[in-house]
Design a protein around this motif. Structure first.
Motif, PDB file in Angstrom:
ATOM      1  N   SER A 202     -18.673  12.120   9.365  1.00  0.00           N
ATOM      2  CA  SER A 202     -17.398  12.568   9.936  1.00  0.00           C
ATOM      3  C   SER A 202     -16.300  11.521   9.771  1.00  0.00           C
ATOM      4  N   PHE A 203     -16.690  10.283   9.462  1.00  0.00           N
ATOM      5  CA  PHE A 203     -15.706   9.220   9.230  1.00  0.00           C
ATOM      6  C   PHE A 203     -15.339   9.102   7.743  1.00  0.00           C
ATOM      7  N   GLU A 204     -15.940   9.936   6.897  1.00  0.00           N
ATOM      8  CA  GLU A 204     -15.677   9.847   5.453  1.00  0.00           C
ATOM      9  C   GLU A 204     -15.409  11.221   4.839  1.00  0.00           C
TER      10      GLU A 204
ATOM     11  N   TYR B 208     -25.938  11.840  16.148  1.00  0.00           N
ATOM     12  CA  TYR B 208     -25.176  11.102  17.167  1.00  0.00           C
ATOM     13  C   TYR B 208     -26.118  10.307  18.061  1.00  0.00           C
TER      14      TYR B 208
ATOM     15  N   TYR C 125     -14.948  16.810  16.279  1.00  0.00           N
ATOM     16  CA  TYR C 125     -15.536  16.834  14.921  1.00  0.00           C
ATOM     17  C   TYR C 125     -15.239  18.147  14.211  1.00  0.00           C
TER      18      TYR C 125
ATOM     19  N   THR D  73      -8.951  10.796  16.831  1.00  0.00           N
ATOM     20  CA  THR D  73      -9.262   9.381  16.669  1.00  0.00           C
ATOM     21  C   THR D  73     -10.765   9.131  16.568  1.00  0.00           C
ATOM     22  N   ALA D  74     -11.099   7.901  16.176  1.00  0.00           N
ATOM     23  CA  ALA D  74     -12.503   7.494  16.147  1.00  0.00           C
ATOM     24  C   ALA D  74     -13.106   7.596  17.546  1.00  0.00           C
TER      25      ALA D  74
ATOM     26  N   LEU E 236     -14.245  11.034  18.296  1.00  0.00           N
ATOM     27  CA  LEU E 236     -15.468  11.428  17.587  1.00  0.00           C
ATOM     28  C   LEU E 236     -16.736  10.893  18.240  1.00  0.00           C
ATOM     29  N   ILE E 237     -16.613   9.812  18.988  1.00  0.00           N
ATOM     30  CA  ILE E 237     -17.823   9.209  19.574  1.00  0.00           C
ATOM     31  C   ILE E 237     -17.836   9.272  21.101  1.00  0.00           C
TER      32      ILE E 237
END
Length: 350
Positions: free
Chosen positions: A75-77, A103, A131, A219-220, A223-224
Motif C-alpha cells: 500500500s506504500f508503493e 498488517y 487503504y 497519510t502513512a 494506513l497504519i
C-alpha cells in the motif's frame, strides 16, 4: 529438473498452451498477481511478461495483470507497482483478508500494534478504509481500474432470515465500495453476483468510475492506524476453532472452504493463528483482565474440538485430518519464531 517459482511455472505453462486460442476467440491472457510487497516484484513479473511475449511472437502489452493489494507494504508503493507493470497493468484490487493478515504479521513485534478480535476489524476500520480509498485514488490518477474486495458471505439454505441478513450485508458492503469509487467488485458465491450487479448498476451506470478522482490526503499514519476494539475469550476461541477447521480442510486439498456460512481461504486461518500467536507473545489482556497465554489456548482446544465435531459430524471428524490440523495449529501459536506462512510446513503433509 530443479525447483522453481510455482507462480512463474504456472504462468509459463498457461501462457504457452493458451495464448493463441485466447486471442482467436477475442479474449486474452489475463492474470492476477497476489501477495506482492514491493514494486521490485512487479518489475520481475513485467520482465517475465515481456520475455514470454517475445518468445511466442505475441505483441507487447497483450498480457494484462491486476495486482492484488493485500499486503501492508504494497500500500506504500501503489504508484511504483503500476509504473513497473506499465502496458501490462489492468489495475489494482483490494485483497481484504490477506491485508489484515499482513498488517498483523508485519507489526507483530510491536506491542502498540495489538489487533482486537478479528470480527471487529472490518472495511469500516480506519486503516482498512484508508487503504481502500488510497487504491481508488491511485488507480484513477493513473487511469486504471480499482477493484473492490470480496464479500465472504454465502447464501444460507433453510434459514430465510439468516440468508436475508447475509444478502443485506453484501449489499451494504457493495454500496460502500461503489460510492467510494471502485470500478468493480468480488463476491464469494455465484448466488450473490446479482446482488453486487444491482448495486453497481445503480451507483455506477457507466462502465467504470475512473473519471471519479479522490483528492483527499491519505497519510502513512492513516494506513497504519491501529483498529480499536477488545480481545475476548470468545475471540480467542473463534480463532482456534476456525483456524483448525480451515487447516484441516486445506490438508484434504480444499483451498477454499465454506465455514460457518462464510467462504474462507488461507488468509482466514493466517489471521486466526497470527492473532493467537501475537496475543500470547505480547501477553495481551482479555476484556476481563486475564492475560492470553499458551496454557490458556491449549486449555480451550479440547472444547473447541468438541464444537467442531458437532459442526462437521462424527464421521467427517473421525475420518478427517483434525488431529494433524490441531498439532499444526498448536505448533504455529507456540513457537517463539514466527512462521511466515502456515502452508510452508503444512505442505510436508500433502
Amino acid at each position: 529438473g530443479e525447483p522453481c517459482s510455482g507462480g512463474l511455472f504456472d504462468f509459463g505453462l498457461y501462457f504457452f498452451h493458451n495464448v493463441h486460442q485466447l486471442l482467436e476467440i477475442g479474449s486474452g491472457p489475463y492474470f492476477y498477481l497476489p501477495k506482492m510487497e514491493s514494486h521490485l516484484e512487479a518489475r520481475l513479473w513485467n520482465d517475465a511478461f515481456v520475455m514470454a511475449q517475445d518468445e511466442l511472437g505475441i505483441a507487447q502489452g497483450t498480457i494484462k495483470a491486476t495486482v492484488l493489494i493485500e499486503t501492508i507494504l504494497a500500500s506504500f508503493e501503489l504508484h511504483e507497482i503500476l509504473w513497473e507493470l506499465k502496458d501490462h497493468s489492468a489495475g489494482l484490487n483490494c485483497g481484504r483478508w490477506d491485508y489484515i493478515f499482513s498488517y498483523i504479521k508485519r507489526f507483530r513485534n510491536h506491542p502498540e500494534f495489538i489487533v482486537p478480535n478479528r470480527d471487529q476489524v472490518t472495511m469500516a476500520s480506519p486503516f482498512m478504509d484508508a487503504y481502500s480509498r488510497l487504491v481508488i485514488q491511485t488507480c484513477h490518477k493513473r487511469n486504471v481500474h480499482a477493484m473492490g474486495g470480496m464479500a465472504a458471505f454465502i447464501p444460507i439454505k433453510g434459514d430465510e432470515a439468516a440468508n436475508e441478513a447475509a444478502v443485506n450485508k453484501v449489499k451494504n458492503d457493495k454500496i460502500r465500495e461503489a460510492k467510494n469509487g471502485h470500478d468493480g467488485t468480488w463476491v464469494a458465491h455465484p448466488g450473490l453476483v446479482q446482488t453486487a450487479l444491482d448495486v453497481f448498476n445503480e451507483y455506477m451506470p457507466t462502465p467504470n468510475q475512473i473519471t471519479k478522482a479522490r483528492t483527499e490526503t491519505i497519510t502513512a499514519a492513516d494506513l497504519i492506524e491501529v483498529p480499536k476494539g477488545t480481545i475476548t475469550e470468545e475471540g480467542v476461541r473463534k480463532n482456534i476453532n476456525v483456524g483448525i477447521l480451515y487447516i484441516e480442510s486445506w490438508l484434504r486439498g480444499n483451498g477454499a472452504a465454506a465455514i460457518y456460512n462464510l467462504m474462507e481461504d488461507a488468509a482466514t486461518a493466517e489471521i486466526s493463528r497470527t492473532q493467537v500467536w501475537q496475543w500470547i507473545q505480547r501477553g495481551a489482556e482479555l476484556e476481563d483482565g486475564r492475560k492470553v497465554s499458551y496454557d490458556m489456548v491449549e486449555g480451550f482446544i479440547p472444547s473447541e474440538l468438541e464444537k467442531i465435531e458437532a459442526y462437521v459430524g462424527s464421521d467427517a471428524f473421525n475420518n478427517g485430518k483434525f488431529e494433524l490440523a490441531t498439532e499444526l495449529f498448536k505448533k504455529l501459536v507456540a513457537t517463539e519464531e514466527f512462521e511466515e506462512f502456515l502452508t510452508l510446513n503444512a505442505y510436508n503433509y500433502i
